[in-house]
Design a protein around this motif. Structure first.
Motif, PDB file in Angstrom:
ATOM      1  N   THR A 258      -9.373   1.758   3.325  1.00  0.00           N
ATOM      2  CA  THR A 258      -9.503   0.320   3.067  1.00  0.00           C
ATOM      3  C   THR A 258     -10.982   0.018   2.822  1.00  0.00           C
TER       4      THR A 258
ATOM      5  N   ALA B 205      -8.097   3.905  -3.900  1.00  0.00           N
ATOM      6  CA  ALA B 205      -8.338   2.911  -2.857  1.00  0.00           C
ATOM      7  C   ALA B 205      -8.932   1.630  -3.424  1.00  0.00           C
TER       8      ALA B 205
ATOM      9  N   PRO C 226      -2.717   0.509   1.171  1.00  0.00           N
ATOM     10  CA  PRO C 226      -3.782   1.357   1.723  1.00  0.00           C
ATOM     11  C   PRO C 226      -3.410   2.832   1.687  1.00  0.00           C
TER      12      PRO C 226
ATOM     13  N   ILE D 209      -9.721  -4.033  -4.457  1.00  0.00           N
ATOM     14  CA  ILE D 209      -9.205  -3.074  -3.495  1.00  0.00           C
ATOM     15  C   ILE D 209      -7.692  -2.971  -3.668  1.00  0.00           C
TER      16      ILE D 209
ATOM     17  N   SER E  57      -3.819  -2.801  -3.069  1.00  0.00           N
ATOM     18  CA  SER E  57      -2.999  -3.536  -2.096  1.00  0.00           C
ATOM     19  C   SER E  57      -2.292  -2.611  -1.121  1.00  0.00           C
TER      20      SER E  57
END
Length: 321
Positions: free
Chosen positions: A133, A81, A97, A93, A95
Motif C-alpha cells: 500500500t 501497487a 492491495p 494507488i 485499489s
C-alpha cells in the motif's frame, strides 16, 4: 527463420512472476497504442484535447487516450501497487492491495509530432514497491533501483526496446500484434559523428555546453578534427532510439530562459528509464556530462533535469568542455 517472441523472452527472464506480468501488460498495451496512433484522424484521435496537464502543457487527444490506456491496464494488473504518469498531478494507488511493483510512464512522448506524422513513443520505468500500500514518496527512488525500463517507438515500424538490467534487446511488432526479437544485444558505439540538440537555443545554454557544441559545428576545421551531423526529431524517444541503433549523443541542457528550472525533461518518466537503457547498452547518461542520471535522488514526482546521454566518448568530451 523463427524469431523468439517477446512473450518467450519475458518468460525466460530471471525475474518473478509479478514483473513478468507487468512487462506483458505494458507490451500488450503498447501494441494497442500503436494501432490507435496509426489510426490518427480516421479514429478521431488527432488534435488538441482542450485540457492542460500538470506540466501546464496543452494535452493532445492522444495524450489523454494513451494515458488512460496505460493507467487502466496497469492498475488492473495484480502485480502493480501504483502508477504515476507524466500527464497526471499525483500517483494513483491500486485499489486491490498486494502488488509488488510501481510503474511510471510518459504515455506519448513527442506528442507535438502527432499532427505532422513524425515518430512518437511510450516510455515506462518499473520499480519495486516498498509496500503493498505505497504512498507517493515511495515512487521517489533513484534510477539505479529500476528493475526494468522500456520504450516503444511508433514509426515506420513499431519497436519495443527493453532492459531488465542484463543488456538491451529490441522487438518489432508484427501484423498479428505479437512482438518478435529483431535486435539482440544492442550496443552503443563509444564513438560517433552524430549529435541531437536544438541549436536554436544555443545562446541560452551554459558556457560549457556552448563550447562543446561549437566544437562539433566547426567539424574537421575545429578542435575535434572531424565532421558531425546534427539530428533533431523533437521527441526524446525517437532521438534516443537512433542512438541505440547507430550511436550518437542527445543533449537537452539547462538554459537561461528559465534559470530556476534545472532542465526541461522529467527525471522519473524520461531521464531514469532512458538512462538505464543507455547504460545497459554501453553508453553514458548524465545530467551534465559528469553526474549520472541514475544516481540522482528524486525529490518530486515531476522533477525536471538536464540530460546528456549517448556515446561514452562524447559524454566525456562534454564534461571536459
Amino acid at each position: 527463420m523463427t524469431r523468439p517472441s517477446l512473450d518467450a523472452h519475458i518468460a525466460a527472464l530471471d525475474v518473478d512472476d509479478g514483473l513478468e506480468s507487468v512487462l506483458t501488460v505494458v507490451a500488450r498495451t503498447c501494441a494497442e497504442i500503436s494501432r490507435v496512433v496509426a489510426g490518427g484522424a480516421l479514429v478521431g484521435a488527432m488534435g488538441a484535447s482542450g485540457r492542460m496537464n500538470v506540466q501546464d502543457e496543452e494535452q493532445k487527444k492522444l495524450d489523454v487516450i494513451t494515458d488512460d490506456m496505460l493507467t487502466q491496464a496497469l492498475l488492473a494488473c495484480p502485480a502493480i501497487a501504483g502508477v504515476a504518469s507524466e500527464e497526471k498531478d499525483k500517483a494513483q494507488i491500486a485499489s486491490n492491495p498486494g502488488g509488488a511493483y510501481l510503474a511510471l510512464f510518459d504515455p506519448l512522448d513527442g506528442s507535438s509530432n502527432i499532427d505532422i506524422n513524425a515518430p512518437v513513443g511510450t516510455i515506462v520505468s518499473v520499480l519495486k514497491s516498498p509496500s503493498a500500500t505505497p504512498v507517493e514518496a515511495d515512487f521517489l527512488q533513484p534510477g539505479r533501483r529500476q528493475v526494468a525500463a522500456l520504450y516503444a517507438v511508433y514509426g515506420p515500424q513499431t519497436m519495443l526496446v527493453l532492459t531488465t538490467g542484463a543488456g538491451v534487446k529490441g522487438f518489432t511488432l508484427a501484423q498479428d500484434g505479437q512482438w518478435f526479437l529483431t535486435h539482440d544485444a544492442i550496443a552503443i558505439s563509444p564513438e560517433t559523428r552524430e549529435f541531437a540538440i536544438n541549436v536554436s537555443n544555443q545562446r541560452h545554454w551554459a558556457e560549457g555546453v556552448q563550447r562543446y557544441v561549437e566544437g562539433l559545428l566547426k567539424g574537421a576545421d575545429g578542435p575535434r578534427g572531424k565532421n558531425f551531423n546534427m539530428r533533431w526529431v523533437a521527441a526524446m524517444v525517437a532521438d534516443v532510439h537512433r542512438i541505440l541503433m547507430r550511436g550518437g549523443v542527445f543533449i537537452y541542457p539547462w538554459d537561461s530562459r528559465e534559470p530556476n528550472k534545472p532542465g526541461k525533461l522529467r527525471l522519473m518518466y524520461e531521464g531514469n528509464p532512458m538512462a538505464l537503457l543507455v547504460e545497459q547498452a554501453g553508453g553514458k547518461a548524465t545530467t551534465d556530462g559528469v553526474q549520472p542520471i541514475l544516481d540522482v535522488q528524486p525529490e518530486q514526482l515531476h522533477q525536471r533535469i538536464p540530460v546528456a546521454l549517448g556515446s561514452a566518448n562524447e559524454i566525456d568530451a562534454l564534461a571536459a568542455a
